[in-house]
Every structure is written in C-alpha cells, then in structure tokens.
Design a protein around this motif. Structure first.
Motif, PDB file in Angstrom:
ATOM      1  N   ARG A 144      17.855  82.051  27.949  1.00  0.00           N
ATOM      2  CA  ARG A 144      18.512  82.319  26.650  1.00  0.00           C
ATOM      3  C   ARG A 144      17.982  81.370  25.580  1.00  0.00           C
ATOM      4  N   ARG A 145      17.806  80.092  25.988  1.00  0.00           N
ATOM      5  CA  ARG A 145      17.256  79.121  25.025  1.00  0.00           C
ATOM      6  C   ARG A 145      15.879  79.568  24.549  1.00  0.00           C
ATOM      7  N   ARG A 146      15.077  80.044  25.464  1.00  0.00           N
ATOM      8  CA  ARG A 146      13.735  80.489  25.096  1.00  0.00           C
ATOM      9  C   ARG A 146      13.801  81.693  24.163  1.00  0.00           C
ATOM     10  N   GLY A 147      14.787  82.534  24.397  1.00  0.00           N
ATOM     11  CA  GLY A 147      14.950  83.709  23.529  1.00  0.00           C
ATOM     12  C   GLY A 147      15.325  83.325  22.119  1.00  0.00           C
ATOM     13  N   LEU A 148      15.918  82.136  21.966  1.00  0.00           N
ATOM     14  CA  LEU A 148      16.386  81.713  20.648  1.00  0.00           C
ATOM     15  C   LEU A 148      15.345  80.914  19.872  1.00  0.00           C
ATOM     16  N   ARG A 149      14.179  80.722  20.481  1.00  0.00           N
ATOM     17  CA  ARG A 149      13.183  79.955  19.730  1.00  0.00           C
ATOM     18  C   ARG A 149      12.578  80.852  18.635  1.00  0.00           C
ATOM     19  N   PRO A 150      12.075  80.248  17.573  1.00  0.00           N
ATOM     20  CA  PRO A 150      11.579  81.053  16.448  1.00  0.00           C
ATOM     21  C   PRO A 150      10.435  81.971  16.878  1.00  0.00           C
ATOM     22  N   ALA A 151      10.403  83.147  16.288  1.00  0.00           N
ATOM     23  CA  ALA A 151       9.367  84.125  16.633  1.00  0.00           C
ATOM     24  C   ALA A 151       8.176  84.030  15.682  1.00  0.00           C
ATOM     25  N   ARG A 152       8.187  83.015  14.831  1.00  0.00           N
ATOM     26  CA  ARG A 152       7.147  82.938  13.785  1.00  0.00           C
ATOM     27  C   ARG A 152       5.735  83.074  14.336  1.00  0.00           C
ATOM     28  N   PHE A 153       5.437  82.298  15.393  1.00  0.00           N
ATOM     29  CA  PHE A 153       4.074  82.289  15.927  1.00  0.00           C
ATOM     30  C   PHE A 153       3.712  83.681  16.483  1.00  0.00           C
ATOM     31  N   LEU A 154       4.661  84.261  17.238  1.00  0.00           N
ATOM     32  CA  LEU A 154       4.406  85.586  17.802  1.00  0.00           C
ATOM     33  C   LEU A 154       4.269  86.614  16.678  1.00  0.00           C
ATOM     34  N   ALA A 155       5.090  86.489  15.647  1.00  0.00           N
ATOM     35  CA  ALA A 155       5.021  87.427  14.527  1.00  0.00           C
ATOM     36  C   ALA A 155       3.662  87.335  13.841  1.00  0.00           C
ATOM     37  N   GLN A 156       3.164  86.120  13.749  1.00  0.00           N
ATOM     38  CA  GLN A 156       1.855  85.912  13.131  1.00  0.00           C
ATOM     39  C   GLN A 156       0.758  86.590  13.961  1.00  0.00           C
ATOM     40  N   ILE A 157       0.885  86.478  15.279  1.00  0.00           N
ATOM     41  CA  ILE A 157      -0.096  87.111  16.167  1.00  0.00           C
ATOM     42  C   ILE A 157      -0.074  88.627  15.961  1.00  0.00           C
ATOM     43  N   LEU A 158       1.140  89.187  15.886  1.00  0.00           N
ATOM     44  CA  LEU A 158       1.269  90.640  15.686  1.00  0.00           C
ATOM     45  C   LEU A 158       0.715  91.038  14.326  1.00  0.00           C
ATOM     46  N   ALA A 159       1.026  90.242  13.322  1.00  0.00           N
ATOM     47  CA  ALA A 159       0.643  90.596  11.956  1.00  0.00           C
ATOM     48  C   ALA A 159      -0.869  90.584  11.764  1.00  0.00           C
TER      49      ALA A 159
END
Ligand code: ZN
Length: 215
Positions: A144-159
């Motif tokens: 759950r803690r991992r799920g709550l970390r910011p998605a910024r980096f992953l979003a950047q990869i997708l973008a």
C-alpha cells in the motif's frame, strides 16, 4: 548528525534500479500470457516461450537453458510455477521468460497483489471451495505504501514513450497522482479483466522502462 537529519530510509531504492546489470541477459515478460492455463500449455512446449531474437545482440538462435521453479506465495491454486530460461548462442546471454501474471520481484502473482490491494472478492473463476490465503499484514502495508508513492516518474515515462495512448493516460493524471491512481486510470482507459489489471500495468512499465518497478 542527528537521526532526524538523515535522508529518509531508501524504502523505494529497490523500485528503481539505475545501475546497469553486470550480467548479460535478464527477464523478458511474456505479455500475452495472462493466465495460468495458457502458461501451463506454453511451458510444456520447448518453443512455447522461445524468444524470436536475443534483445542483447539480435541473434535469432536461442536454446532452452534450464527450467526453474518459482514459488508463488499466498496462491489459492498451485503455489509454484515452472519458468524457462533460454540461452543465446550469439552472446551467451540468458533470458528468463516470465508470464505476465507473475510479479517479477514479489513471490506472488499479480492477481494476489490486486486482490489484496483492492480488497475485492476473488474473480468469478475463483469462486470455488478453494480458500484465498492471507497475505501478511506487513506485506500488505508495504504494497500500500508503494502504491501511495508519487507517479510523476512513471507518468513522465508514459508521456515521453512516443505512444499517443500512453501519453494520454499520463495526461489524465493530476500532478500529485500516486501509483495507485495510475493503475486506476489505466483501468478507466481500457477495461481490464479482474485479476489482470496490475499485470497489464506492470508489463507496460517494464516494457517502457525495465529499471522501474510498479510495486
Ligand atoms: Zn545474444
């Protein structure tokens, strides 16, 4: 230096691996293998998981190297799965081929992770007399803690991956979105079968940036 001036513990260090691996080879996710029945069929066939080419050198000849048993904790069905490794004749790289439904680092299937995090009941196919084993509370809290970390980096990869659909997915995420929000947005964008959502997102992340883990 006092304890509170130290940087926060690197809880997530294992989630981003930026140093290149010294070993040749690695893991290839078989994204089309999303269920156990398909895996059981493919693993019996020496060609079932043979890569078309070596991702390291491009050679098209790979031989079965060995089979390994993978423990799957808290699995309501068979608590292990056999996975195959292929060796490239061109560069000796060894590639483990992992079906998409197995979480690469978690000793679990993604179905178990998804079930645990969503708190939902088992998917219809599981409505049998089999019991759904419990994942320890500590492990649940960690996920759950991992799920709550910011998605910024992953979003950047997708973008920036060059695929319009994934850029659009990144576009619907708020600046403060978490990884759990990203999974939910993926589910909203393309209806995913129950039990296969985390597998699909994790496979996508691995395809775009193998050094980053979803959970
Ligand atoms: Zn090779």
């Amino acid at each position: 230096m006092s304890q509170d001036r130290l940087p926060p513990p690197s809880l997530e260090a294992c989630l981003v691996r930026l140093r290149p691996s010294s070993q040749k080879g690695g893991t290839i996710i078989a994204e089309d293998v999303t269920d156990r029945a398909t895996h059981d069929r493919r693993i019996c066939n020496p060609d079932g998981y043979r890569p078309a080419f070596c991702p390291n050198c491009g050679d098209r000849t790979l031989h079965v190297h060995d089979y390994r048993e993978r423990v799957l904790r808290a699995e309501p069905e068979e608590p292990f799965a056999r996975v195959v490794r292929h060796e490239c004749v061109g560069c000796d790289a060894i590639w483990q081929i992992l079906p998409a439904f197995i979480a690469r680092h978690l000793w679990r299937t993604w179905r178990v992770v998804e079930h645990t995090l969503s708190g939902a009941g088992p998917p219809p196919a599981m409505l049998t007399t089999r019991r759904w084993p419990r994942v320890p509370d500590r492990t649940q809290r960690r996920w759950r803690r991992r799920g709550l970390r910011p998605a910024r980096f992953l979003a950047q990869i997708l973008a920036t991956c060059g695929a319009g659909a994934w850029a659009a997915l990144a576009g619907v995420l708020a600046a403060e979105a978490t990884c759990a929000d990203l999974v939910a947005a993926y589910d909203g964008a393309r209806a995913t079968l129950a039990g296969q959502l985390f597998a699909a997102v994790a496979a996508l992340v691995y395809r775009l940036q193998p050094k980053v883990r979803l959970v």
